[in-house]
Design a protein around this motif. Structure first.
Motif, short mmCIF file in Angstrom:
data_model
loop_
_atom_site.label_atom_id
_atom_site.label_comp_id
_atom_site.label_asym_id
_atom_site.label_seq_id
_atom_site.Cartn_x
_atom_site.Cartn_y
_atom_site.Cartn_z
N SER A 1 -3.45 19.24 0.39
CA SER A 1 -2.59 18.69 -0.66
C SER A 1 -1.46 17.87 -0.04
N ALA A 2 -0.84 17.06 -0.87
CA ALA A 2 0.29 16.24 -0.44
C ALA A 2 1.23 16.07 -1.62
N SER A 3 2.49 15.85 -1.32
CA SER A 3 3.48 15.64 -2.38
C SER A 3 4.56 14.70 -1.89
N LEU A 4 5.36 14.23 -2.81
CA LEU A 4 6.42 13.28 -2.51
C LEU A 4 7.62 14.02 -1.94
N ALA A 5 8.20 13.51 -0.86
CA ALA A 5 9.41 14.09 -0.28
C ALA A 5 10.63 13.57 -1.05
N PRO A 6 11.74 14.33 -1.05
CA PRO A 6 12.94 13.88 -1.79
C PRO A 6 13.44 12.50 -1.37
N ALA A 7 13.33 12.18 -0.08
CA ALA A 7 13.82 10.88 0.39
C ALA A 7 13.05 9.72 -0.20
N ALA A 8 11.83 9.98 -0.66
CA ALA A 8 11.00 8.90 -1.19
C ALA A 8 11.52 8.38 -2.53
N ARG A 9 12.30 9.18 -3.24
CA ARG A 9 12.82 8.72 -4.53
C ARG A 9 13.73 7.51 -4.33
N ALA B 1 4.27 10.35 -6.85
CA ALA B 1 5.36 10.69 -7.76
C ALA B 1 4.86 11.37 -9.03
N LYS B 2 3.54 11.30 -9.27
CA LYS B 2 2.98 11.99 -10.44
C LYS B 2 3.09 13.50 -10.31
N GLN C 1 0.83 -1.21 0.00
CA GLN C 1 0.00 0.00 0.00
C GLN C 1 0.86 1.26 0.00
N MET C 2 1.94 1.25 0.81
CA MET C 2 2.84 2.39 0.86
C MET C 2 3.50 2.62 -0.49
N LEU C 3 3.96 1.54 -1.11
CA LEU C 3 4.62 1.66 -2.41
C LEU C 3 3.66 2.21 -3.47
N LYS C 4 2.44 1.72 -3.47
CA LYS C 4 1.45 2.17 -4.44
C LYS C 4 1.11 3.64 -4.24
N MET C 5 0.99 4.06 -2.98
CA MET C 5 0.67 5.45 -2.71
C MET C 5 1.82 6.37 -3.13
N LEU C 6 3.05 5.99 -2.82
CA LEU C 6 4.19 6.82 -3.18
C LEU C 6 4.35 6.93 -4.70
N ARG C 7 4.05 5.86 -5.40
CA ARG C 7 4.11 5.93 -6.86
C ARG C 7 3.04 6.89 -7.40
N PHE C 8 1.89 6.95 -6.72
CA PHE C 8 0.86 7.91 -7.14
C PHE C 8 1.32 9.34 -6.84
N HIS D 1 -5.06 13.49 -8.75
CA HIS D 1 -4.07 14.13 -9.61
C HIS D 1 -4.65 14.14 -11.03
N GLY D 2 -5.12 15.28 -11.47
CA GLY D 2 -5.82 15.33 -12.74
C GLY D 2 -7.08 14.51 -12.65
N THR D 3 -7.24 13.59 -13.59
CA THR D 3 -8.41 12.71 -13.57
C THR D 3 -8.16 11.42 -12.81
#
Length: 269
Positions: A65-73, A20-21, A11-18, A38-40
């Motif tokens: 809102s939420a966004s990906l942190a640099p460490a998540a890459r 990353a958009k 679940q964490m991996l799937k959310m972080l990939r979302f 994110h968009g549609t």
């Protein structure tokens, strides 16, 4: 990531990939669920999952809102690599083998299940001997290595020339854009094709380089069933002689029996 991926890890991996958009908009459903927009695209998660990602430094969150942190890459790269590795370990046939890399032998982890040539290495003939001799297998691997270094896969044209990208006037193209090692490898591949001949080289290229299965080759070339492996064996044996030509014994000329000497006539003037 642990060795055995849990449901929360997925679940964490799937959310972080979302995430990353790009920056996503939050839509809350009480205190238990959050929808990410994110968009549609839309992705619904437990609210605690997003809070956990923020606490681990993997995401940042504002009020809506939420966004990906640099460490998540780095986390994503590591997690995806571990997932791919686990899939290969489960479905592949991983062994250690020595391969020629830029002229030097190196020990690598090889997935033998992905290569039709590797599966043929386990076949036996009627006498219990390997269907493909070691010299034939080595020739097939040599051809594949040259083919890869020549940058002929996967984008190969009928003329064996690389597809050219757009370039401005005066820039070089075609063979001039290739490194010296790639040019040398292309020359080696062309010489190997000539050594096998047009009747045999197609099967070797299809199976060793394009990684096609035997049944696929037979269907595409309209060959009889179980004929592709025979054609491949013949091609690789010819290729093995090309890579390692047999030494020719020096011819010894005998003038006669031991102690024999030809009579020499004296010419007087």
């Amino acid at each position: 990531m642990t060795e055995k991926t849990t449901s929360s890890d997925r679940q964490m991996l799937k959310m972080l990939r979302f995430l990353a958009k790009g920056e996503v908009r939050l839509e809350r459903f009480g205190s238990e669920a959050v929808a990410l927009h994110h968009g549609t695209a839309r992705h619904e998660i437990p609210s605690g999952l997003l809070s956990e990602a923020v606490s681990r430094g993997l995401a940042t969150m504002a009020q809506d809102s939420a966004s990906l942190a640099p460490a998540a890459r780095a986390y994503l790269r590591r997690a995806l690599a571990e997932r791919d590795e686990a899939f290969i370990e489960q479905h592949g046939d991983i062994t250690r083998a020595t391969r020629d890399i830029d002229g030097r032998p190196e020990t690598l982890r090889v997935n033998e299940a992905e290569s039709p040539l590797a599966s043929l290495a386990r076949l036996k003939d009627r006498n219990g001997e390997p269907f493909l001799p070691k010299a034939a297998l080595a020739a097939g691997e040599h051809l594949h290595a040259d083919f890869t270094r020549a940058q002929l896969q996967p984008r190969v044209t009928a003329s064996w020339q690389p597809r050219l990208s757009g370039r401005s006037k005066g820039e070089r193209g075609g063979m001039a854009d290739l490194a010296d090692s790639a040019v040398a490898a292309r020359t080696a591949v062309n010489r190997a094709i000539e050594a096998m001949g047009p009747e045999l080289s197609g099967a070797a290229l299809d199976i060793c380089c394009f990684m096609k299965g035997l049944e696929t080759v037979e269907r595409e070339r309209q060959w009889p069933v179980r004929s592709a492996k025979l054609m491949l064996r013949t091609a690789l044996l010819a290729l093995a002689r090309h890579y390692n030509p047999p030494r020719r014994a020096a011819r010894i000329q005998h003038w006669g029996e031991e102690g024999y000497r030809p009579e020499m006539e004296t010419i007087c003037r």
